[in-house]
Design a protein around this motif. Structure first.
Motif, short mmCIF file in Angstrom:
data_model
loop_
_atom_site.label_atom_id
_atom_site.label_comp_id
_atom_site.label_asym_id
_atom_site.label_seq_id
_atom_site.Cartn_x
_atom_site.Cartn_y
_atom_site.Cartn_z
N ASN A 117 2.36 11.95 4.19
CA ASN A 117 2.17 11.55 5.57
C ASN A 117 0.82 10.87 5.82
O ASN A 117 0.27 10.94 6.90
N SER A 118 0.27 10.26 4.77
CA SER A 118 -0.99 9.56 4.97
C SER A 118 -1.05 8.36 4.03
O SER A 118 -0.37 8.29 3.02
N ILE A 119 -1.90 7.41 4.42
CA ILE A 119 -2.05 6.22 3.60
C ILE A 119 -3.02 6.52 2.46
O ILE A 119 -4.14 6.96 2.70
N ALA A 120 -2.57 6.28 1.24
CA ALA A 120 -3.46 6.47 0.10
C ALA A 120 -4.16 5.14 -0.14
O ALA A 120 -3.56 4.20 -0.66
N VAL A 121 -5.41 5.06 0.28
CA VAL A 121 -6.11 3.77 0.30
C VAL A 121 -6.20 3.18 -1.11
O VAL A 121 -6.10 1.97 -1.30
N GLY A 122 -6.35 4.03 -2.11
CA GLY A 122 -6.49 3.52 -3.47
C GLY A 122 -5.18 3.04 -4.07
O GLY A 122 -5.16 2.31 -5.06
N LEU B 109 3.45 5.08 10.17
CA LEU B 109 3.02 6.46 10.39
C LEU B 109 3.23 6.86 11.84
O LEU B 109 3.71 7.95 12.15
N GLU C 274 -11.55 4.13 -1.77
CA GLU C 274 -10.34 4.08 -2.58
C GLU C 274 -9.77 5.47 -2.85
O GLU C 274 -8.59 5.61 -3.16
N ILE D 194 0.85 -1.19 0.00
CA ILE D 194 0.00 0.00 0.00
C ILE D 194 0.88 1.25 0.00
O ILE D 194 1.96 1.25 0.63
N ILE E 234 -5.62 7.85 4.80
CA ILE E 234 -5.71 7.61 6.23
C ILE E 234 -4.59 8.39 6.90
O ILE E 234 -3.43 8.31 6.50
N LEU F 176 0.25 1.66 9.26
CA LEU F 176 -0.18 2.45 10.42
C LEU F 176 0.97 2.58 11.42
O LEU F 176 1.23 3.65 11.97
N TYR G 162 -1.18 -3.20 5.59
CA TYR G 162 -1.98 -2.08 6.09
C TYR G 162 -1.59 -1.73 7.54
O TYR G 162 -1.35 -0.57 7.86
N PHE H 19 -2.99 0.71 -3.93
CA PHE H 19 -2.94 -0.59 -3.29
C PHE H 19 -2.53 -1.67 -4.28
O PHE H 19 -2.84 -1.59 -5.47
N PHE H 20 -1.84 -2.68 -3.80
CA PHE H 20 -1.34 -3.75 -4.67
C PHE H 20 -1.46 -5.09 -3.96
O PHE H 20 -1.17 -5.19 -2.77
#
Lengths: 202, 639
Positions: free
Chosen positions: A61-66, A192, B32, A56, B36, A189, A185, A68-69
């Protein structure tokens, strides 16, 4: 092999594309991290093989949810059973051969900084998979959440903390499924949180 | 490729409105696009004054505090936790955030790009109305306050922090205070202080404060004979004087006083003693600022010994209302508090009047508030409306008893007038011989209203069906209520009349949904919120509540709330009416406070666009409720 690489002969296009990304290290406006985890048949990178990879992307500084692999590898021989009973692979998932998995993975990670928990093993697994394809080593920079955790807790350098232990310490909800992507995932977290606690900035 | 991370976020979102309306595929799609974010404790998500972000936020884990910063002090306004939505300000204001959002513990936040979510809002009526209603209704989740998943934008609810909040608000102090020169003679200064009833005088030189003389100095240095009375100010004054900047908060003022052990602070332009004097803060100002709490006001009411003290409480009450309106406390909450204090004021006025009469009442009696007072809906100073009922007595002494109570009522009415309640223009006062009579007299009166409603009779009587027995013998109340209940039953004529009365008000909106304004007179081109919006709601609530035999509940908001329970099929409309009533009351109260009027006429052009929309939305239910009235009661008896 070094000669081959210089001339570009015999090297597949995807590898050339991948390598070319590292040519100019300047000018990347936004730094991207890719947190990944893999399930393997064991701990020996010479003998064991990759079963699945989940990854992912992180930027800003944030998780880009889209971003994804996920890939599940087709196993040619099932002689080596998964040693860890935790590893669960959904049978229904589409499976690809190792070469295809590597192409997709390199295509996804591009020139990002790789992040993983006890990442060295995973990097070696990747390198061996690439070696089987007669290609070079992974060129990305990488960071280990285990090392970050050691630094934060002032643990000795050789200490090993499992992902679950770190989750408990950082109050991250654990991943029950223990899939590669689930682990990726929660590792993101943890990454971060640790970055924040250690004051690491891009 | 399936994305289990997006799926898990979709699974989380679907538990909270407005996301619960969306299909799984849509939620995954939204997930998507989301990011977060992790926040450590006390990390800032956005800050008041910052330009708005491209995302809005939903809290996945942890808690975020929303605060406003005033006077360099941060005041916590609200705490949001799991499932709460915040940062929606960009939807209606493009420049900057008003409040700051800071994590109160480690938090995980889902950020959704506003641009991406927008199509969902406009393509889905339910989501759209969720957002609009949230902005309009001042509640975070218009569907259910208890349920999780609240929407936070500009709207904030402060319930228990009234006192705290006031504590951090700028203190009110005396501007342009009386000053003296260092060479002035003390006798002259003391005279000035006595004449102006002030406790201190600032000594200035070239407009800069160089010292202060207070009551305390006169007491300790002059009255004791230590110095003669004709000494100059310079010798006596305390120097240097403690100076503070303008817009200091109550809390800070108190801190400075405690720190320096003084009772007076001099306010200067920049807060130093090298700039011009602009005001003076006394210990009394600090106490007064903190005394605007409901509890203190109630206590002061009970202790009040005369009309002047009661008047002071009423003035403080206006400050309290103003503060509560400014801080967006729900109007029903404010009404309750104000009603309690109003009732206590009246009770105290009755007690003081009985004392003044010199003799105890010759019979049991009860004091009834009627009309808007009876409905407990008086936020601004409006008219008094009241009646007095005394127990049945022997015919021989009836005249004597009645004259005693008339005199008593006269005194109470006067008292209340002094406090600031104008007498009812229609003469609906207990001191009016018509509205001060024995129980059987009242029973007869109500029966004639119910059984033979004449046009003029009903005009008057509706106010008498909004009653609140605030003082006296419960037996009288019970007997009267019992009689009304038995008599009213389903008297078609009476309800036909109430219904016709309900429909007599002019409409609020025209054919094109435009506001209908006053055509002529003093209030030309203004909107009569009382006659066109509030009264239709009040009258409808009354007619419907009485038809259900709901006599005890007289407050319009509560009447609608009760009706919603009694008639589940109309519950939604009644709930809307209840909310609408509160919002319209807020409009009226704000107008009244701004222009020191009864707030009846609103200048539509001065409203912001959102307020106009809000006002219109809350006027909509009136037509629907009037349709119910038309259909339910036979209005054959008109003129």
């Amino acid at each position: 092999m070094a000669f081959d690489w210089l001339t570009g002969n015999n090297l597949p296009q995807f590898w050339k594309n991948y390598v070319s990304l590292f040519d100019n290290d300047e000018g990347n406006s936004e730094k991207r991290y890719v947190v990944f985890d893999m399930e393997t048949t064991g701990q020996d990178w010479k003998e064991d093989v990759i079963l699945s990879i989940g990854a992912i992307g992180l930027s800003n500084n944030s998780i880009a949810v889209g971003d994804f692999f996920e890939v599940v590898l087709l196993q040619e021989k099932f002689s080596t059973q998964p040693t860890s009973q935790k590893t669960v692979i959904k049978e229904s998932a589409e499976k690809v051969v190792e070469a295809e998995a590597m192409i997709r993975f390199l295509n996804f990670i591009k020139d990002s900084t790789l992040v993983g928990h006890n990442i060295n093993l995973d990097i070696e697994m990747l390198n061996f998979a690439l070696k089987r394809l007669d290609l070079g080593r992974v060129r990305n920079q990488f960071m280990d959440t285990n090392v970050l955790y050691q630094r934060w807790k002032n643990l000795p350098e050789d200490s090993q903390s499992s992902l679950d232990e770190v989750c408990d310490m950082l109050k991250v909800k654990k991943n029950e499924m223990h899939t590669a992507s689930g682990n990726a995932y929660i590792t993101s977290l943890i990454f971060l949180k640790l970055r924040n606690k250690l004051g690491i900035r891009d | 490729m399936k994305n289990p991370v997006a799926q898990s976020i979709a699974d989380f979102l679907k538990h909270f409105p407005p996301f619960e309306i969306l299909e799984n595929a849509e939620l995954v799609n939204i997930a998507e696009q989301s990011r977060i974010i992790y926040l450590d404790k006390n990390q800032i998500l956005f800050k008041g004054g910052d330009s708005v972000h491209n995302d809005f936020y939903i809290i996945k884990n942890g808690a975020i505090g929303l605060s406003i910063t005033s006077d360099a002090e941060e005041t916590l306004i609200d705490k949001c936790d799991e499932g709460d939505i915040l940062g929606l300000r960009p939807y209606f204001a493009k420049e900057y955030y008003l409040m700051s959002a800071k994590s109160r513990e480690e938090s995980i936040i889902i950020a959704i790009p506003i641009a991406f979510f927008e199509p969902y809002i406009f393509s889905n009526q339910n989501i759209l109305s969720f957002f609009l209603e949230s902005f309009a209704s001042q509640t975070r989740n218009p569907y259910d306050k208890e349920r999780k998943g609240k929407l936070i934008s500009e709207n904030m609810i402060v319930s228990d922090q009234v006192a705290d909040l006031q504590y951090y608000q700028p203190i009110k102090y005396t501007k342009n205070p009386i000053t003296a020169n260092p060479d002035d003679v003390l006798r002259f200064i003391a005279k000035t202080m006595a004449n102006s009833a002030i406790g201190s005088v600032i000594i200035e030189q070239n407009q800069l404060p160089i010292g202060i003389i207070t009551d305390r100095d006169l007491r300790a240095k002059i009255a004791t004979g230590q110095y003669p009375i004709d000494i100059d100010a310079r010798t006596i004054m305390k120097s240097p004087v403690i100076t503070v900047p303008e817009n200091i908060s109550v809390a800070e003022a108190q801190m400075v006083m405690l720190k320096h052990g003084v009772g007076h602070l001099c306010v200067t332009k920049d807060g130093s003693n090298k700039s011009a004097i602009t005001g003076i803060i006394s210990e009394h100002d600090v106490i007064a600022a903190q005394s605007n709490t409901p509890g203190v006001l109630l206590k002061q009411t009970r202790r009040a010994g005369n009309a002047k003290e009661l008047k002071y409480v009423r003035e403080k009450l206006t400050d309290l209302i103003q503060n509560s309106i400014d801080t967006n406390i729900p109007i029903s909450h404010i009404s309750n508090i104000v009603a309690e204090i109003n009732i206590e004021l009246t009770r105290r006025a009755i007690e003081l009047s009985v004392e003044k009469m010199g003799t105890p009442p010759p019979a049991l009696f009860t004091w009834v508030n009627i009309g808007s007072q009876g409905r407990k809906e008086q936020l601004l100073k409006t008219d008094q409306g009241n009646a007095l009922i005394f127990e049945d007595v022997e015919p021989e002494i009836y005249d004597n008893v009645k004259s005693y109570f008339l005199e008593l009522a006269e005194s109470v009415n006067e008292f209340l007038e002094k406090v600031g309640y104008e007498p009812s223009p229609k003469g609906l006062l207990a001191s009016n011989s018509l509205w001060c009579k024995s129980l059987s007299g009242w029973i007869k009166q109500y029966n004639s209203w119910i059984n033979t409603p004449a046009e003029k009779g009903v005009e008057v009587s509706t106010a008498f069906f909004d009653f609140d027995f605030i003082y006296g013998a419960p037996d009288i109340e019970d007997a009267l209520m019992e009689n009304i209940r038995n008599n009213m039953g389903h008297n078609k004529k009476f309800f036909g009349f109430l219904a016709a009365d309900t429909l007599r008000n002019p409409p609020a909106l025209g054919f094109f949904r435009q506001f209908l304004l006053e055509g002529d007179g003093d209030h030309k081109d203004k909107f009569d919120i009382k006659a066109r919006a509030l009264e239709p709601l009040i009258d409808s609530a009354r007619a419907l509540a009485l038809s259900h035999n709901l006599l005890e509940v007289t407050n319009t908001y509560h009447r609608f709330k009760q009706l919603a329970e009694l008639e589940p099929k109309n519950a939604e409309l009644y709930e809307e009416c209840a909310e609408a009533y509160n919002t319209l009351m807020r409009f009226r109260t704000e107008e009244g406070l701004t222009n020191d009027s009864d707030g009846r006429y609103i200048d539509i052009n001065e409203l912001s666009k959102t307020d106009k929309g809000k006002l219109k939305n809350f006027i909509e239910p009136i037509n629907e409720i009037q349709d119910i009235i038309k259909n339910r009661f036979s209005i054959t008896y008109i003129n």
